[in-house]
Write an enzyme that holds these catalytic residues in place. Sequence first.
Site, PDB file in Angstrom:
ATOM      1  N   ASN A   1       0.987   9.627   9.046  1.00  0.00           N
ATOM      2  CA  ASN A   1       0.014   9.440   7.982  1.00  0.00           C
ATOM      3  C   ASN A   1      -1.350   9.113   8.564  1.00  0.00           C
ATOM      4  O   ASN A   1      -1.536   8.089   9.236  1.00  0.00           O
ATOM      5  CB  ASN A   1       0.462   8.316   7.037  1.00  0.00           C
ATOM      6  CG  ASN A   1      -0.455   8.196   5.833  1.00  0.00           C
ATOM      7  OD1 ASN A   1      -1.122   9.158   5.439  1.00  0.00           O
ATOM      8  ND2 ASN A   1      -0.493   7.018   5.234  1.00  0.00           N
TER       9      ASN A   1
ATOM     10  N   GLY B   1       0.788  -1.229   0.000  1.00  0.00           N
ATOM     11  CA  GLY B   1       0.000   0.000   0.000  1.00  0.00           C
ATOM     12  C   GLY B   1       0.819   1.276   0.000  1.00  0.00           C
ATOM     13  O   GLY B   1       1.888   1.356  -0.614  1.00  0.00           O
TER      14      GLY B   1
ATOM     15  N   GLY C   1      -1.759   1.425  10.055  1.00  0.00           N
ATOM     16  CA  GLY C   1      -3.093   1.733  10.551  1.00  0.00           C
ATOM     17  C   GLY C   1      -4.042   0.601  10.231  1.00  0.00           C
ATOM     18  O   GLY C   1      -3.768  -0.241   9.373  1.00  0.00           O
ATOM     19  N   ILE C   2      -5.152   0.564  10.949  1.00  0.00           N
ATOM     20  CA  ILE C   2      -6.186  -0.434  10.677  1.00  0.00           C
ATOM     21  C   ILE C   2      -7.512   0.263  10.474  1.00  0.00           C
ATOM     22  O   ILE C   2      -7.714   1.404  10.912  1.00  0.00           O
ATOM     23  CB  ILE C   2      -6.304  -1.468  11.812  1.00  0.00           C
ATOM     24  CG1 ILE C   2      -6.644  -0.785  13.147  1.00  0.00           C
ATOM     25  CG2 ILE C   2      -5.037  -2.287  11.925  1.00  0.00           C
ATOM     26  CD1 ILE C   2      -6.910  -1.763  14.263  1.00  0.00           C
TER      27      ILE C   2
ATOM     28  N   TYR D   1     -10.260   5.362  12.432  1.00  0.00           N
ATOM     29  CA  TYR D   1     -11.365   5.885  13.219  1.00  0.00           C
ATOM     30  C   TYR D   1     -11.135   7.370  13.494  1.00  0.00           C
ATOM     31  O   TYR D   1     -10.044   7.794  13.819  1.00  0.00           O
ATOM     32  CB  TYR D   1     -11.510   5.109  14.527  1.00  0.00           C
ATOM     33  CG  TYR D   1     -12.774   5.427  15.272  1.00  0.00           C
ATOM     34  CD1 TYR D   1     -12.745   6.169  16.434  1.00  0.00           C
ATOM     35  CD2 TYR D   1     -14.008   4.991  14.785  1.00  0.00           C
ATOM     36  CE1 TYR D   1     -13.920   6.462  17.120  1.00  0.00           C
ATOM     37  CE2 TYR D   1     -15.181   5.281  15.457  1.00  0.00           C
ATOM     38  CZ  TYR D   1     -15.123   6.019  16.630  1.00  0.00           C
ATOM     39  OH  TYR D   1     -16.285   6.310  17.299  1.00  0.00           O
TER      40      TYR D   1
ATOM     41  N   PRO E   1      -4.503  11.790   3.600  1.00  0.00           N
ATOM     42  CA  PRO E   1      -4.979  11.426   2.265  1.00  0.00           C
ATOM     43  C   PRO E   1      -6.477  11.167   2.271  1.00  0.00           C
ATOM     44  O   PRO E   1      -7.072  10.928   3.324  1.00  0.00           O
ATOM     45  CB  PRO E   1      -4.202  10.150   1.951  1.00  0.00           C
ATOM     46  CG  PRO E   1      -3.963   9.534   3.294  1.00  0.00           C
ATOM     47  CD  PRO E   1      -3.843  10.671   4.276  1.00  0.00           C
ATOM     48  N   GLY E   2      -7.071  11.223   1.089  1.00  0.00           N
ATOM     49  CA  GLY E   2      -8.467  10.828   0.955  1.00  0.00           C
ATOM     50  C   GLY E   2      -8.541   9.310   0.847  1.00  0.00           C
ATOM     51  O   GLY E   2      -7.635   8.598   1.264  1.00  0.00           O
TER      52      GLY E   2
END
Length: 286
Positions: free
Chosen positions: A182, A51, A132-133, A188, A218-219
């Site tokens: 990031n 990613g 991140g999750i 969340y 980021p979007g």
Amino acid sequence: MSNEASTELLPLGVAAAIAANKNPDFVCKPQAFNEFSMADRVALITGGNSGMGLEMAQVLLEAGARVVYTVDLPLEPSEAWTCVKDYIKKMGLGGRLEYVRGDVTDQKAMWAIGDLIGEKEGRLDVTIANAGIAGVGHDVAEYPAEDYSKVIDVNLKGVLYTAQAGVRQMEKFKMPGSIILNLNVIGYQTAKAGVIQMARDLACMLAPQGIRCNALSPGWVMTEMVKPYLTISEDVQKVWSAQSPMNRMAKPHEIRGAVLWLASDASSFCTGSDIVVSGGWHAWAG
């Protein structure tokens, strides 16, 4: 490369033109690309197995980084990671892509990874907390405590532990550096807001040491972690795309430019900021 920022070594922009006018021996050459150079820099990126994290690692190496250490949970790196490692070798740039298994929710383990990098490389210039999750898929009234705790542990606590790993080495070697947090939009929102404030706080505390800290927002980005959520309904991707005036989701490589800018001396006067790369989503959201 010296531990001092390159912007302090050579005059840039109009200052360079004036210096050239006063000194006939002044070497006139473009400096714009040098400002973005990562030559001899050492970086640590969490969530770097795929990613956006892997895209970040590749762009830093393409810009001349000595080595980028990617930290992630799997025992072995992904096929995509191996492809990037081979691709960098084929370009003959001399940079290295390294993989370290680690859990960002383990503070001491993250510190140890930072120590390992510092001992081996003698510096750590850039630290990117990217791991991140997802925090979607639950009704707010029924959000399970264990799931909420995990999101906070990874997306908020893990970000701090990663930043600490980098700051400890920058302080150890008495050198400036760049910390990038990031804020993947699928995180969340409570954790997301916390990370923005964390970036501001760290920026204020670390500025006297020449260490910058910024957030990157980021979007919706089409990563492997996001793709499973697009299968929930045929309308998910349409809805997420429609949230941006560009009416599409981002591709991972579209984050590269912002990351390189924040990591390099080109952003030497930027700290405590939230850099939004949302395809215009933030413009509609107000």
